[in-house]
Design a protein around this motif. Structure first.
Motif, PDB file in Angstrom:
ATOM      1  N   ALA A 148       1.003  -1.090   0.168  1.00 18.70           N
ATOM      2  CA  ALA A 148       0.496   0.034  -0.643  1.00 18.70           C
ATOM      3  C   ALA A 148       1.092   1.592  -0.136  1.00 18.70           C
ATOM      4  CB  ALA A 148      -0.659  -0.286   1.073  1.00 18.70           C
ATOM      5  N   THR A 149       0.974   2.095  -0.519  1.00 21.25           N
ATOM      6  CA  THR A 149       1.157   3.527  -0.851  1.00 21.25           C
ATOM      7  C   THR A 149      -0.347   4.996  -1.066  1.00 21.25           C
ATOM      8  OG1 THR A 149       2.625   2.465  -2.768  1.00 21.25           O
ATOM      9  CG2 THR A 149       2.319   5.472  -2.506  1.00 21.25           C
ATOM     10  N   ALA A 150       0.387   5.560   0.326  1.00 20.40           N
ATOM     11  CA  ALA A 150      -0.808   6.534   0.953  1.00 20.40           C
ATOM     12  C   ALA A 150      -0.350   7.866   0.922  1.00 20.40           C
ATOM     13  CB  ALA A 150      -0.876   5.523   2.466  1.00 20.40           C
ATOM     14  N   ILE A 151      -1.131   8.666   0.396  1.00 18.06           N
ATOM     15  CA  ILE A 151      -0.540   9.926   0.606  1.00 18.06           C
ATOM     16  C   ILE A 151      -1.891  10.691   1.403  1.00 18.06           C
ATOM     17  CG2 ILE A 151      -1.321  12.183  -0.386  1.00 18.06           C
ATOM     18  CD1 ILE A 151       0.421  11.014  -2.835  1.00 18.06           C
ATOM     19  N   VAL A 152      -1.878  10.436   2.868  1.00 19.35           N
ATOM     20  CA  VAL A 152      -2.871  11.651   3.777  1.00 19.35           C
ATOM     21  C   VAL A 152      -2.200  13.227   4.479  1.00 19.35           C
ATOM     22  CG1 VAL A 152      -2.892   9.168   5.274  1.00 19.35           C
ATOM     23  CG2 VAL A 152      -1.070  10.990   5.765  1.00 19.35           C
ATOM     24  N   ASN A 153      -3.190  13.873   4.330  1.00 12.39           N
ATOM     25  CA  ASN A 153      -2.883  14.872   4.881  1.00 12.39           C
ATOM     26  C   ASN A 153      -4.439  15.521   5.812  1.00 12.39           C
ATOM     27  OD1 ASN A 153      -5.479  15.326   3.349  1.00 12.39           O
ATOM     28  ND2 ASN A 153      -3.917  16.262   1.380  1.00 12.39           N
ATOM     29  N   GLY A 154      -4.531  16.167   6.519  1.00 13.27           N
ATOM     30  CA  GLY A 154      -5.155  17.287   7.674  1.00 13.27           C
ATOM     31  C   GLY A 154      -5.671  16.267   8.464  1.00 13.27           C
ATOM     32  N   GLY A 155      -5.835  16.851   9.520  1.00 19.69           N
ATOM     33  CA  GLY A 155      -6.574  16.359  10.620  1.00 19.69           C
ATOM     34  C   GLY A 155      -5.243  15.920  11.616  1.00 19.69           C
ATOM     35  N   GLY A 156      -5.712  14.997  13.038  1.00 18.11           N
ATOM     36  CA  GLY A 156      -4.138  14.392  13.775  1.00 18.11           C
ATOM     37  C   GLY A 156      -3.944  13.377  13.279  1.00 18.11           C
ATOM     38  N   VAL A 157      -2.579  12.203  13.876  1.00 14.33           N
ATOM     39  CA  VAL A 157      -2.593  11.324  13.479  1.00 14.33           C
ATOM     40  C   VAL A 157      -3.272  10.833  14.198  1.00 14.33           C
ATOM     41  CG1 VAL A 157      -0.312   9.822  13.741  1.00 14.33           C
ATOM     42  CG2 VAL A 157       0.268  12.711  13.459  1.00 14.33           C
ATOM     43  N   PRO A 158      -3.491  10.568  14.815  1.00 12.95           N
ATOM     44  CA  PRO A 158      -5.381   9.012  14.960  1.00 12.95           C
ATOM     45  C   PRO A 158      -6.018   9.274  14.319  1.00 12.95           C
ATOM     46  CG  PRO A 158      -4.424  10.496  16.926  1.00 12.95           C
ATOM     47  CD  PRO A 158      -3.597  10.900  15.948  1.00 12.95           C
ATOM     48  N   SER A 159      -6.832  10.758  14.274  1.00 12.23           N
ATOM     49  CA  SER A 159      -7.550  10.853  12.701  1.00 12.23           C
ATOM     50  C   SER A 159      -6.858  10.215  10.943  1.00 12.23           C
ATOM     51  CB  SER A 159      -7.735  12.072  12.179  1.00 12.23           C
ATOM     52  OG  SER A 159      -8.266  12.343  13.679  1.00 12.23           O
ATOM     53  N   GLN A 160      -5.547  10.151  11.264  1.00 12.59           N
ATOM     54  CA  GLN A 160      -5.367  10.197   9.644  1.00 12.59           C
ATOM     55  C   GLN A 160      -4.573   8.187   9.397  1.00 12.59           C
ATOM     56  OE1 GLN A 160      -1.370  12.165   9.436  1.00 12.59           O
ATOM     57  NE2 GLN A 160      -2.311  13.825   8.860  1.00 12.59           N
ATOM     58  N   ALA A 161      -4.939   8.048  11.347  1.00 12.20           N
ATOM     59  CA  ALA A 161      -4.517   6.712  11.032  1.00 12.20           C
ATOM     60  C   ALA A 161      -6.127   6.046  10.314  1.00 12.20           C
ATOM     61  CB  ALA A 161      -4.714   5.930  12.165  1.00 12.20           C
TER      62      ALA A 161
END
Length: 215
Positions: A148-161
Motif C-alpha cells: 500500500a502507498t498512501a498520501i494523507v493530509n489534514g487532521g491529527g495523527v489518530p484521525s489519519q490512521a
C-alpha cells in the motif's frame, strides 16, 4: 484653262487589311496631269513575342483518414500507455474528521508507505495506531499479500490512521469483490461521521458554560 486643277485619285481599301494608300501627283505640262502609279504602304504591326509564363502544378491534396475526411485539422488522440504486465493498482479514498487518505494497493509483500515514509516511521512506532490500519488485512486474511502507498493530509495523527484504515478497506473490496461483505459488516467501508462540535459564543466550549456565581 484659267486655273489648274489638281485631281487626286482615291482608291478604296478594305478595312480588314488595314492598309493606307498614298498617291503622288506630278505636274508635267500646263493642261496635262500625269497620274503616277499608286504606291501602297501596308502598316504591319511588329510581332511581339510574349515571355513564357510558368504555371505551377497544383499540389496534391493530403491524404486524410476516412473518419476525419471532412475535417481540416486532425488531432492525434493521446493514447494511454498500458500498465506493466502482472502489476495492477487499485485506488480508494478514506476520511475521518478532517483527515483524508488516498491509497493505492497492489499485489506485494505487505509493505505500507505513508507520505513517502514507512508506516512505522510515520506513526512514530505507536502500536495502537499501527493496529488500526492493519485491521482490514487481519479481517480478510490478506496480511503480506498487498503493498500500500498512501498520501494523507489534514487532521491529527489518530484521525489519519482511521482514514488510512477506511481507504485500505475500500481498496481491498475493489481488488477482490468477495471481501466486500466481510468489510461491510465490520464497518470498514463506512465513514465515521462523528466530528468535534463547534464552540458557541458565551460558552467555554461547545456546551460547557462558565461557573455561575450568585454573589
Amino acid at each position: 484653262m484659267a486655273e489648274e486643277k489638281k485631281k487626286i485619285v482615291k482608291k478604296k481599301v478594305a478595312p480588314e487589311k488595314a492598309e493606307s494608300a498614298k498617291k503622288v501627283v506630278k505636274k508635267k505640262a500646263p493642261g496635262k496631269i500625269e497620274v503616277l502609279p499608286t504606291i501602297i504602304v501596308t502598316a504591319e504591326t511588329p510581332e511581339v513575342k510574349e515571355a513564357p509564363v510558368t504555371v505551377e502544378a497544383p499540389k496534391p491534396h493530403p491524404v486524410v483518414p476516412h473518419h476525419a475526411e471532412h475535417h481540416h485539422h486532425v488531432e492525434k488522440k493521446k493514447v494511454k500507455k498500458p500498465a506493466e504486465k502482472g502489476i495492477a493498482k487499485f485506488y480508494a479514498t478514506g476520511r475521518r474528521k478532517s483527515a483524508t487518505a488516498r491509497v493505492w494497493i497492489s499485489p506485494g509483500s505487505g509493505k505500507v508507505e505513508v507520505n513517502r515514509k514507512p508506516a512505522e516511521e510515520y506513526f512514530c512506532g505507536r502500536q495502537h495506531l499501527l493496529k488500526i490500519y492493519h485491521q482490514p488485512y487481519v479481517l480478510t486474511n490478506t496480511v503480506g499479500k498487498y503493498d500500500a502507498t498512501a498520501i494523507v493530509n489534514g487532521g491529527g495523527v489518530p484521525s489519519q490512521a482511521d482514514a488510512l484504515r477506511m481507504a485500505i478497506g475500500r481498496a481491498l473490496a475493489i481488488a477482490d469483490c468477495s471481501l466486500h461483505t466481510i468489510l461491510r459488516v465490520k464497518g470498514m467501508l463506512t465513514r465515521d461521521p462523528r466530528e468535534k462540535e463547534r464552540k458557541k459564543y458565551g460558552l467555554k466550549r461547545a456546551r460547557r458554560a462558565f461557573q455561575f456565581s450568585k454573589r
